[in-house]
Design a protein around this motif. Structure first.
Motif, PDB file in Angstrom:
ATOM      1  N   ASP A  90       0.859  -1.185   0.000  1.00  0.00           N
ATOM      2  CA  ASP A  90       0.000   0.000   0.000  1.00  0.00           C
ATOM      3  C   ASP A  90       0.900   1.241   0.000  1.00  0.00           C
ATOM      4  N   ALA A  91       0.923   1.935  -1.136  1.00  0.00           N
ATOM      5  CA  ALA A  91       1.836   3.074  -1.295  1.00  0.00           C
ATOM      6  C   ALA A  91       1.604   4.168  -0.254  1.00  0.00           C
ATOM      7  N   THR A  92       0.365   4.434   0.079  1.00  0.00           N
ATOM      8  CA  THR A  92       0.069   5.483   1.055  1.00  0.00           C
ATOM      9  C   THR A  92       0.575   5.094   2.432  1.00  0.00           C
ATOM     10  N   LYS A  93       0.268   3.885   2.862  1.00  0.00           N
ATOM     11  CA  LYS A  93       0.715   3.435   4.185  1.00  0.00           C
ATOM     12  C   LYS A  93       2.236   3.341   4.238  1.00  0.00           C
ATOM     13  N   LEU A  94       2.863   2.922   3.157  1.00  0.00           N
ATOM     14  CA  LEU A  94       4.328   2.876   3.107  1.00  0.00           C
ATOM     15  C   LEU A  94       4.901   4.281   3.264  1.00  0.00           C
ATOM     16  N   LYS A  95       4.313   5.243   2.570  1.00  0.00           N
ATOM     17  CA  LYS A  95       4.763   6.642   2.685  1.00  0.00           C
ATOM     18  C   LYS A  95       4.644   7.125   4.128  1.00  0.00           C
ATOM     19  N   TRP A  96       3.529   6.816   4.783  1.00  0.00           N
ATOM     20  CA  TRP A  96       3.321   7.234   6.168  1.00  0.00           C
ATOM     21  C   TRP A  96       4.329   6.551   7.084  1.00  0.00           C
ATOM     22  N   TRP A  97       4.585   5.258   6.868  1.00  0.00           N
ATOM     23  CA  TRP A  97       5.551   4.521   7.688  1.00  0.00           C
ATOM     24  C   TRP A  97       6.946   5.141   7.545  1.00  0.00           C
ATOM     25  N   LEU A  98       7.330   5.429   6.309  1.00  0.00           N
ATOM     26  CA  LEU A  98       8.641   6.041   6.090  1.00  0.00           C
ATOM     27  C   LEU A  98       8.707   7.421   6.730  1.00  0.00           C
ATOM     28  N   ASP A  99       7.614   8.159   6.709  1.00  0.00           N
ATOM     29  CA  ASP A  99       7.569   9.460   7.372  1.00  0.00           C
ATOM     30  C   ASP A  99       7.800   9.305   8.873  1.00  0.00           C
ATOM     31  N   ILE A 100       7.182   8.295   9.465  1.00  0.00           N
ATOM     32  CA  ILE A 100       7.409   8.035  10.892  1.00  0.00           C
ATOM     33  C   ILE A 100       8.877   7.708  11.135  1.00  0.00           C
ATOM     34  N   LEU A 101       9.446   6.818  10.320  1.00  0.00           N
ATOM     35  CA  LEU A 101      10.863   6.442  10.496  1.00  0.00           C
ATOM     36  C   LEU A 101      11.787   7.643  10.371  1.00  0.00           C
ATOM     37  N   LEU A 102      11.461   8.547   9.457  1.00  0.00           N
ATOM     38  CA  LEU A 102      12.302   9.735   9.270  1.00  0.00           C
ATOM     39  C   LEU A 102      12.059  10.798  10.335  1.00  0.00           C
ATOM     40  N   SER A 103      10.961  10.674  11.079  1.00  0.00           N
ATOM     41  CA  SER A 103      10.619  11.662  12.100  1.00  0.00           C
ATOM     42  C   SER A 103      11.164  11.333  13.484  1.00  0.00           C
ATOM     43  N   VAL A 104      11.532  10.079  13.719  1.00  0.00           N
ATOM     44  CA  VAL A 104      11.960   9.708  15.066  1.00  0.00           C
ATOM     45  C   VAL A 104      13.351  10.250  15.376  1.00  0.00           C
ATOM     46  N   ASN A 105      13.605  10.445  16.657  1.00  0.00           N
ATOM     47  CA  ASN A 105      14.901  10.949  17.119  1.00  0.00           C
ATOM     48  C   ASN A 105      15.976   9.882  16.988  1.00  0.00           C
ATOM     49  N   HIS A 106      17.165  10.306  16.609  1.00  0.00           N
ATOM     50  CA  HIS A 106      18.320   9.390  16.608  1.00  0.00           C
ATOM     51  C   HIS A 106      19.050   9.447  17.950  1.00  0.00           C
TER      52      HIS A 106
ATOM     53  N   VAL B 143      -0.842  16.299  26.108  1.00  0.00           N
ATOM     54  CA  VAL B 143      -0.969  17.250  25.011  1.00  0.00           C
ATOM     55  C   VAL B 143      -0.563  16.682  23.657  1.00  0.00           C
ATOM     56  N   THR B 144      -0.132  15.429  23.608  1.00  0.00           N
ATOM     57  CA  THR B 144       0.371  14.867  22.361  1.00  0.00           C
ATOM     58  C   THR B 144       0.441  13.348  22.462  1.00  0.00           C
ATOM     59  N   THR B 145       1.016  12.720  21.463  1.00  0.00           N
ATOM     60  CA  THR B 145       1.206  11.270  21.448  1.00  0.00           C
ATOM     61  C   THR B 145       2.674  10.974  21.206  1.00  0.00           C
ATOM     62  N   CYS B 146       3.216  10.061  21.978  1.00  0.00           N
ATOM     63  CA  CYS B 146       4.594   9.612  21.785  1.00  0.00           C
ATOM     64  C   CYS B 146       4.545   8.284  21.040  1.00  0.00           C
ATOM     65  N   ILE B 147       5.231   8.224  19.905  1.00  0.00           N
ATOM     66  CA  ILE B 147       5.336   6.990  19.126  1.00  0.00           C
ATOM     67  C   ILE B 147       6.749   6.461  19.287  1.00  0.00           C
ATOM     68  N   THR B 148       6.860   5.199  19.644  1.00  0.00           N
ATOM     69  CA  THR B 148       8.158   4.527  19.735  1.00  0.00           C
ATOM     70  C   THR B 148       8.220   3.482  18.636  1.00  0.00           C
ATOM     71  N   VAL B 149       9.228   3.565  17.785  1.00  0.00           N
ATOM     72  CA  VAL B 149       9.429   2.559  16.743  1.00  0.00           C
ATOM     73  C   VAL B 149      10.111   1.357  17.389  1.00  0.00           C
ATOM     74  N   CYS B 150       9.452   0.223  17.328  1.00  0.00           N
ATOM     75  CA  CYS B 150      10.019  -1.007  17.893  1.00  0.00           C
ATOM     76  C   CYS B 150      11.220  -1.438  17.039  1.00  0.00           C
ATOM     77  N   ASN B 151      12.243  -1.934  17.687  1.00  0.00           N
ATOM     78  CA  ASN B 151      13.465  -2.374  16.996  1.00  0.00           C
ATOM     79  C   ASN B 151      14.056  -1.257  16.133  1.00  0.00           C
ATOM     80  N   TYR B 152      14.035  -0.046  16.677  1.00  0.00           N
ATOM     81  CA  TYR B 152      14.485   1.132  15.931  1.00  0.00           C
ATOM     82  C   TYR B 152      15.865   0.954  15.318  1.00  0.00           C
TER      83      TYR B 152
END
Length: 124
Positions: A6-22, A79-88
């Motif tokens: 699913d191109a849309t969901k893949l785009k959103w997933w990649l956006d999440i991966l690129l948004s997380v802190n290193h 005031v927000t949502t914290c997302i943690t990428v598993c196996n970052y």
């Protein structure tokens, strides 16, 4: 993985991966200091919806899909949502030196490693 179909969901997933802190960081949101760790991002569902030009309900459903597949964990903050990428660390971009066949050459190829895929980039 289902996300590749699913191109849309893949785009959103990649956006999440690129948004997380290193690396861990502290951010201020609506007057509150919030610590955001490595592999985490802090955005409200409303912000994700605005960024992705969709509804909050669609974002909520997508996050639930990712959670059910063990790809993320979420934590509702006041005031927000914290997302943690598993196996970052499996998704982190890094550089790998590839040995040069040109002996003592001062240049070589470097590849960016994402999971098990390597894209070579020739440096000149």
């Amino acid at each position: 993985n289902w996300i590749w179909t699913d191109a849309t969901k893949l785009k959103w997933w990649l956006d999440i991966l690129l948004s997380v802190n290193h690396a861990p960081a502290t951010v201020m949101i609506k007057g509150r200091l919030i610590t955001c760790g490595k592999g985490q991002t802090i955005k409200s569902l409303e912000t994700w919806a605005r960024d992705w030009n969709t509804t909050k309900k669609t974002v909520h459903n997508f996050m639930n899909l990712l959670k059910s597949d063990g790809m993320i964990e979420t934590q509702n903050l006041l005031v927000t949502t914290c997302i943690t990428v598993c196996n970052y660390d499996n998704y982190r971009l890094g550089k790998t030196r590839i040995s040069s066949s040109e002996g003592n050459a001062q240049h070589g190829e470097f590849g960016t490693v994402l999971g098990t895929v390597t894209w070579p980039v020739v440096l000149r």
